[in-house]
Enzyme design. Structure first.
Site, mmCIF file in Angstrom:
data_model
loop_
_atom_site.group_PDB
_atom_site.id
_atom_site.type_symbol
_atom_site.label_atom_id
_atom_site.label_comp_id
_atom_site.label_asym_id
_atom_site.label_seq_id
_atom_site.Cartn_x
_atom_site.Cartn_y
_atom_site.Cartn_z
ATOM 1 C CD GLU A 1 6.700 -33.311 26.371
ATOM 2 O OE1 GLU A 1 6.050 -32.740 25.476
ATOM 3 O OE2 GLU A 1 7.934 -33.261 26.467
ATOM 4 C CB CYS B 1 -1.144 -33.957 23.664
ATOM 5 S SG CYS B 1 0.086 -35.223 23.637
#
Ligand SMILES: Cc1cc2nc3c(=O)[nH]c(=O)nc-3n(C[C@H](O)[C@H](O)[C@H](O)COP(=O)(O)OP(=O)(O)OC[C@H]3O[C@@H](n4cnc5c(N)ncnc54)[C@H](O)[C@@H]3O)c2cc1C
Lengths: 515, 479
Positions: free
Chosen positions: A232, A266
């Site tokens: 990720e 993110c």
């Protein structure tokens, strides 16, 4: 051994020190994790979620302590901490507790007619000790989401928090609520060098959340051992605003999406594209509302934007914005630190930034957005897809058909329509990216299954019957196979009659010995 | 854009100004925020009505929830010191002993505070009113006192050079001669010489306290504004400071916030004489009561008067009656009863964030008021007044408390170092910290306490003004 100072990210006072973990220690940790795995493997999902419930309750009871510790080490605003690190974790815990038994139940699958009389199913099995490496932006959330998922699936966990925000002792304290699970989770402190040692001991799978740079390093190290990896990584999320939106609400969503956690998510909004017709109005409202955002940390829940947790990240933010300024972009709001001795970066809006500027091409991970106008739908799809990243995006329009069309066309792993950063608000939805934003999905059924391996099972009865495809191969059988294939896969009437006849013949032929 | 200061000081009255001067002088970068406008001696409003609206909060019409007390408070650069009478008295043992008894705080004593009084007095021009300053209202006051065998004393006032033949009552709307020792012509002026930055018309609505930063949120001339201080000093006065803290949600952690509100309720009494008194002429306050019996009974008698609008308000009638009353303006003498509150009130906010002030007169307060009113009646009767009119309206000019200073968080808001409990970057040293009503003019003591607070704050915080731009550290991103 090098001591690493863990600092209060706002005052920069050292809170405590951690040490790198030695190779022998790492080996011992894995020995134990493998040993515990044998025990955990014997438990049912029901038993495991009952244990997880105890940890979940412990988190609920200790939520103020968690917030306090997170705030100290990250410098985030208190509301950011409570919403993402406590509410987010509890929300996910409840989902995984109630859904794991269903998702991981043995799954019956259909068996083709050619295999008549047999049964097929899938077991979702645990992998073994998994290695979870977490970043500093959501140190408790990402830790607990990973740990809960891994344990629910029946894995033991080696967890390495970021050395910037190790929350030393916190996860261990929460795990104490379940002695069984406590033995199955080891928190290993240290920096990248400790992470390398952890990979060398061949965990069953690696789950990494962090930067693309580090992700690549991990992947190449894991390749030597053929360890599967889920990554990720970063994002450069776009927000696409068409001119039929409610401007006030969309601006509010934009600011929250860009500035929450001081942009250190993110999935933060980093690039905003607004359709020409409302561009000026949108920008002026955005400026007006940005002026109302309050920076602070160590607050009582009343500050909007907290500090930048890692000093190296603050440098990246400053550098990107300063360079953009030098290359001719217009910083219309912010663009500087509140004060050089504090980690507060002013919320920043940049106009006229171009793709050759790092503020557009690289992940910023700070309270900074670039904003630009667009004319048509295809244009904004092309322009906003023109990036290495592809984590998530948001599309804003009253025309839901158009919004969905654009959502399909965006090269990302998640799209919120008329909202922002909301896909991760639903634990049932998968989370993960495309392109340089990584691969694999956490959360949702997919995330849980990602922590397992599927074992295929086919069951036949005990009898004397020899299968047609077993030996011996004979001319007669070969001919019958031909008829059988014709009947099964060919066209024409009486197909099923032919199939039945050739099948019966083949079966009886198969019982004959050679010669 | 990035407005960050060592100290953000909210409020420019006696407290804010003294702190601003001391901290600026020590080298700190200070910003003073003031909700009101800045005037100069030549731009102060010309008449009473516009003075009320341009220099006071809510046009001088703040009241209790039951509208029984009218509060006047300054909203202009200089705060209350612009609209007050600038009578500067030290507190006596009686006042400090009461505070020490309530709080256990040792520096509440005339002895411990004398150094701080000395320091502020040395920066002010003080004048003790002489017989030559008296107007007819003062003469009547003294005459009455002497006839009745009561003690009086001359007033001490902060003024430098009032000149001759002016009617001081106008200086309640801002002194046009730079004589009255308001903070504008004293401490703020000096602080500016040491680099103090001042922003006016900045109404602070929220204070956000953080680990090493205080965010101050408000509105300035129609726009949202925010400034940041490493520390913040709240000096908005009893109502202003308490209001800001309440609106910012501090009550959760500070249960005593809003308690102990006192206001020295004043009752104006007008006596009509056959002669022309012209109370509004000349020095409008010259003498005060100094009778130990009054102090014991909890009241003070003020030799005072007011402008025509305030006087008109005192008589609630309408029409001809009222007009007849006002025609006698020049025949009026006035003595006011100021009560030393026995029963504290409470400051709160309603759901919209507006101030909600509860301040009722309990029996003990009425006892004090009535004792005073009786003396006034005796005085005026002795002087041969034709008619005596007691005001139905109580006025509060000395607004005190709400953020009481004390040792313990449950019953007070500010600690002995003038730091808000649990909020180490927030300081208060204004009229809101008073634990009870002293029964004495408060301004000089507010300044002396602010002087003491400056010392604590400088000790505690040091001063940090170095601002050098740091280079990028160049550390690589790690896992
Ligand atoms: C008519 C009158 C006569 C008086 N006469 C005397 C006298 O003779 N002797 C004496 O000792 N005392 C007198 N007083 C009382 C004295 O003036 C006050 O006690 C004193 O001014 C209080 O000082 P402070 O610093 O606590 O607050 P203030 O002087 O009230 O100053 C507070 C300042 O903060 C500002 N402020 C408040 N809230 C905000 C906000 N949210 N944002 C920005 N700014 C804000 C206000 O506008 C104000 O300027 C008199 C008062 C009045 C009204």
């Amino acid at each position: 051994m090098n001591a690493i100072a863990v600092k209060n990210s706002v005052t920069l006072d050292t809170l405590y020190e951690i040490n790198e973990t030695s190779e022998e220690q790492v080996k011992a940790i894995y020995d134990r994790a493998r040993e515990e795995f044998k025990n955990l493997k014997k438990t049912t999902t029901k038993e495991r979620v009952a244990e997880l419930k105890k940890v979940r309750d412990e988190i609920f009871e200790n939520r103020e302590i968690i917030v306090e510790k997170v705030v100290q080490e990250t410098g985030k605003s208190r509301t950011d901490a409570v919403v993402s690190e406590v509410m987010g974790v509890l929300d996910y815990a409840d989902w995984i507790i109630s859904n794991t038994p269903k998702i991981l139940a043995d799954k019956k699958v259909s068996t083709p007619i050619s295999l008549m009389g047999k049964k097929s199913k899938i077991f979702h099995e645990a992998l073994g000790p998994v290695l979870i490496i977490a970043p500093w932006n959501y140190p408790f959330n990402i830790a607990m989401v990973g740990i809960f998922t891994a344990l629910a699936a029946g894995n033991t966990v080696v967890f390495k928090p970021s050395e910037v925000t190790p929350l030393k002792g916190l996860i261990e304290a929460m795990m104490k609520a379940s002695p069984l699970l406590q033995r199955c989770v080891t928190v290993v402190y240290g920096s990248g060098s400790t992470a390398q040692k952890l990979i060398d001991q061949r965990p069953a799978k690696i789950f990494f959340t962090g930067s693309a740079r580090t992700g690549k390093k991990i992947l190449s190290q894991a390749a030597n051992y053929l360890i599967p990896v889920e990554l990720e990584l970063g994002g450069k999320d776009q927000m696409v605003v068409f001119d039929d939106v409610n401007i006030a609400r969309t601006v509010a969503g934009c600011l929250w999406g860009a500035m929450t956690n001081a942009g250190q998510s993110c999935t933060s909004v980093e690039r905003v594209y607004v359709q020409q017709g409302i561009y000026q109005a949108f920008v002026s409202k955005l400026k007006e509302e940005t002026a109302k955002l309050v920076l602070n940390a160590g607050d009582e829940g009343d500050a909007d934007i907290g500090g930048i947790t890692a000093s190296f990240q603050l440098d990246i933010i400053r550098k990107q914005v300063d360079e953009a300024k030098e290359s001719g972009a217009d910083i219309i709001v912010g663009g500087e630190l509140l004060s050089d001795d504090m980690p507060f970066y002013m919320p920043t809006i940049i106009e006229h930034a171009s793709t050759d500027m790092t503020v557009v091409s690289d992940e910023t991970f700070g309270p900074v957005i670039t904003i630009s106008p667009f004319n048509g739908e295809q244009e904004v799809i092309d322009v906003s897809n023109n990036t290495e990243f592809g984590l998530s995006a948001s599309v804003w329009s009253k025309d839901l058909k158009r919004a969905e069309r654009v959502a399909r066309a965006l090269e990302v792993g998640a799209v919120s329509i008329n909202n922002v950063m909301l896909t991760e608000g639903n634990p049932a939805l998968p989370f993960g990216g495309t392109k340089q934003s990584g691969f694999g999905r956490i959360k949702g059924a997919e995330g849980l299954l990602g922590m397992t391996q599927s074992k295929a099972i086919l069951v036949d009865k005990q009898s004397a019957k020899i299968e047609a495809n077993w030996y011996p191969y004979t001319r007669a059988k070969y001919k019958l196979f031909g008829q059988f294939i014709e009947a099964l896969f060919g066209k024409g009437l009486q197909k099923w009659i032919k199939f039945a006849i050739s099948g019966i013949k083949l079966e009886s032929e198969s019982q004959k010995p050679r010669g | 854009m990035a407005d960050i200061y060592d100290f953000v000081i909210i409020g420019s009255g006696p407290s804010g100004a003294v702190l601003a001067y001391n901290l600026s002088k020590a080298g700190a970068r200070c910003l003073m925020l003031e909700a009101g406008k800045e005037f100069t001696s030549s731009t102060f409003p010309a008449n009473e009505l516009s003075a009320n609206t341009s220099l006071m909060w809510n046009g001088g019409m703040d009241t209790t929830t039951d509208a029984s007390v009218l509060f006047l408070r300054g909203k202009t650069l200089g705060g209350g010191s612009i609209i007050n009478q600038c009578l500067l008295d030290r507190f006596d043992d009686n006042a400090f002993d009461d505070w020490r008894g309530r709080t256990g705080v040792d520096f509440f004593s005339t002895k411990a505070m004398s150094q701080y009084y000395d320091e502020v007095e040395s920066k002010l021009s003080l004048h003790t009113m002489e017989k030559t300053d008296w107007n007819r209202n003062a003469e009547l006051y003294v005459e009455g006192f002497e006839k009745c065998g009561m003690d009086w004393a001359p007033l001490r006032r902060g003024q430098s050079n009032c000149g001759e033949g002016n009617d001081c009552i106008v200086c309640l709307g801002g002194c046009p001669r730079e004589s009255k020792q308001s903070t504008l012509v004293t401490y703020i002026k000096m602080a500016r010489e040491h680099g103090l930055k001042v922003e006016t018309e900045f109404n602070v609505s929220q204070i956000v306290h953080g680990t090493n930063l205080v965010s101050v949120f408000g509105e300035q001339r129609g726009s949202t504004r925010q400034v940041y201080g490493r520390r913040c000093i709240v000096a908005g006065g009893a109502l202003g400071t308490t209001h800001m803290l309440l609106k910012s949600g501090f009550k959760d952690k500070l249960p005593a916030l809003g308690n102990n509100f006192n206001c020295h309720p004043q009752f104006m009494n007008i006596a009509l004489f056959d002669e022309i008194v012209d109370s509004h002429k000349g020095a409008f306050q010259s003498v005060k009561s100094q009778d130990p019996r009054f102090r014991e009974q909890g009241f003070k008698l003020e030799n005072v008067f007011a402008g025509p609008i305030a006087i008109a308000l005192l008589n609630p009638g309408f029409g001809l009656d009222h007009q007849r009353f006002m025609q006698k303006y020049r025949n009026m003498a006035c003595i006011e009863v100021a009560v030393r509150d026995a029963t504290a009130g409470k400051i709160d906010i309603d759901r919209t964030g507006r101030l909600k002030i509860k301040k009722t007169m309990a029996d003990a307060d009425w006892q004090r008021a009535n004792a005073g009113l009786q003396v006034v009646e005796e005085l005026f009767t002795t002087l041969g007044a034709r008619e005596i009119m007691k005001s139905p309206i109580k006025i509060g000019l000395h607004l005190m408390g709400g953020c009481t200073l004390g040792k313990e968080g449950g019953s007070s808001v500010v600690n002995e170092a003038f730091q808000v409990h649990d909020h180490p970057n927030l300081f208060i040293a204004d009229s809101s910290i008073f634990p009870s009503a002293p029964g004495i003019n408060p301004a000089l003591s507010i300044m002396a306490l602010a002087q003491k607070a400056s010392e604590h704050i400088l000790d505690e915080c040091g001063v940090k003004s170095e601002r050098t731009k740091q280079p990028y550290s160049g550390v690589e991103v790690q896992i």
